[in-house]
Design an enzyme around this catalytic site. Structure first.
Site, mmCIF file in Angstrom:
data_model
loop_
_atom_site.group_PDB
_atom_site.id
_atom_site.type_symbol
_atom_site.label_atom_id
_atom_site.label_comp_id
_atom_site.label_asym_id
_atom_site.label_seq_id
_atom_site.Cartn_x
_atom_site.Cartn_y
_atom_site.Cartn_z
ATOM 1 N N LYS A 249 -10.866 -17.752 20.499
ATOM 2 C CA LYS A 249 -11.309 -18.543 19.358
ATOM 3 C C LYS A 249 -10.804 -19.983 19.460
ATOM 4 O O LYS A 249 -11.372 -20.878 18.904
ATOM 5 C CB LYS A 249 -10.802 -17.906 18.069
ATOM 6 C CG LYS A 249 -11.631 -16.697 17.677
ATOM 7 C CD LYS A 249 -11.220 -16.125 16.354
ATOM 8 C CE LYS A 249 -12.212 -15.048 15.925
ATOM 9 N NZ LYS A 249 -11.773 -14.312 14.753
HETATM 10 N N1 GLU Z 1 -12.794 -8.199 12.528
HETATM 11 C C1 GLU Z 1 -12.530 -7.740 13.848
HETATM 12 C C2 GLU Z 1 -12.538 -8.908 14.802
HETATM 13 O O1 GLU Z 1 -13.105 -9.950 14.502
HETATM 14 C C3 GLU Z 1 -13.535 -6.726 14.346
HETATM 15 C C4 GLU Z 1 -13.358 -5.433 13.695
HETATM 16 C C5 GLU Z 1 -14.216 -4.321 14.259
HETATM 17 O O2 GLU Z 1 -15.311 -4.566 14.764
HETATM 18 O O3 GLU Z 1 -13.800 -3.189 14.129
HETATM 19 O O4 GLU Z 1 -11.955 -8.796 15.863
#
Ligand code: GLU
Length: 316
Positions: A249
């Site tokens: 990111k």
């Molecule tokens: N929110 C998580 C992420 O951005 C992904 C969660 C999931 O897909 O289980 O890494």
């Protein structure tokens, strides 16, 4: 025989950084996977970790996903707004005797760990607080008022099926040990939150990047402990830069927001993703135009290399 019911999938970005091409790839695949079968696609912003959520990023995620041509059913769900359900699940686990309070700090866990480092770099918890306290009050008195909750993990491999990669087995006890379902600050951990929220919204299909593959075994243990069904899992390889390192990111110049704001045609990004997934895409196409060609059996098993120099769409 009756046709299988249309699946329910979800996009679950965390608003902790800008989305990049790796996210574009896994979110497009998640969307294609359910939409091509007439299914529903939900959107949940995983904003529980207040220390990492940055203002404006949730909004940027949504704009980026719309720019890619993705849509979703129902309102955007903010994970933080369902906190009461998460605490209720924790309480169920606690009253079933599946959890114990833990006062170890991160540093103590690191120092006490004797097990080798697991694949994601964290050390297995050596069980210091298992059976140590008779009550939460006793643990808190010991821990300066704060205590986390950990799930007891029995030794042995946890097996599950990945729809793309076949049978997987993860020895959670050896890799991570008893793992936290809430932190010392009372915040519900990702592993529990994702399980409760997916079940609550009827998600039966989870397609995500394979850096979460090892977490899946922990999620399976929580589903079993809570009596919740497990979704079908599809883990897809990450996107790496030419140096072989995964896109992160922090690489903001490769972010979807930067591309969108630079006026890049999203169909060019979508087509790069499609080709990286083995789909024929000789000309730029929109996400929805590719639906008839979606075929996950064409997906290469190795990580995808994205080379900005070789791809015209990042040129100034
Ligand atoms: N929110 C998580 C992420 O951005 C992904 C969660 C999931 O897909 O289980 O890494």
């Amino acid at each position: 025989m009756a046709a299988p019911a249309p699946p329910t999938g979800r996009l679950a970005p965390s608003p902790t950084g800008l989305l990049h091409l790796g996210h574009a790839r896994s979110f497009l695949l998640a969307w294609w996977q359910v939409r091509a079968r007439g299914g529903r696609c939900l959107l949940r912003l995983e904003d529980l970790d207040r220390s990492r959520v940055r203002p404006g990023l949730g909004e940027a995620c949504l704009r980026d996903l719309e720019w890619l041509g993705l849509d979703w059913d129902g309102p955007v769900v903010l994970q933080s707004e369902g906190a009461a359900h998460l605490h209720a699940a924790l309480e169920r686990l606690r009253s079933a005797g599946a959890l114990y309070p833990c006062v170890c700090t991160r540093r103590e866990v690191r120092e006490a760990a004797s097990a080798p480092h697991s694949s994601d770099g964290a050390a297995a918890y050596p069980g210091t607080c298992r059976g140590r306290f008779a009550s939460l009050a006793e643990a808190r008195a010991h821990g300066g008022g704060a205590a986390a909750w950990r799930l007891r993990v029995e030794p042995g491999a946890v097996a599950f099926r990945d729809e793309l990669l076949g049978c997987q087995a993860v020895d959670v006890a050896a890799e991570v040990g008893d793992f936290p379902v809430s932190g010392r600050d009372g915040q519900i951990a990702y592993q529990l939150a994702v399980v409760v929220d997916d079940a609550r919204s009827g998600v039966d299909t989870v397609l995500r990047a394979d850096d979460l593959m090892r977490s899946t075994a922990r999620q399976l243990l929580l589903q079993r402990a809570l009596g919740l069904p497990s979704p079908r899992w599809y883990h897809v390889p990450l996107v790496c830069g030419p140096d072989g390192r995964r896109l992160a990111k922090r690489t903001d110049d490769l972010s979807l927001t930067a591309l969108r704001e630079a006026g890049v045609d999203p169909r060019v990004v979508v087509s790069w993703v499609a080709r990286s997934c083995g789909l024929a895409c000789p000309e730029p196409l929109a996400a929805a135009e590719l639906l008839p060609s979606v075929d996950l059996s064409l997906l290469p098993a190795e990580p995808v290399v994205f080379d900005p120099a070789a791809e015209g769409f990042l040129a100034p």
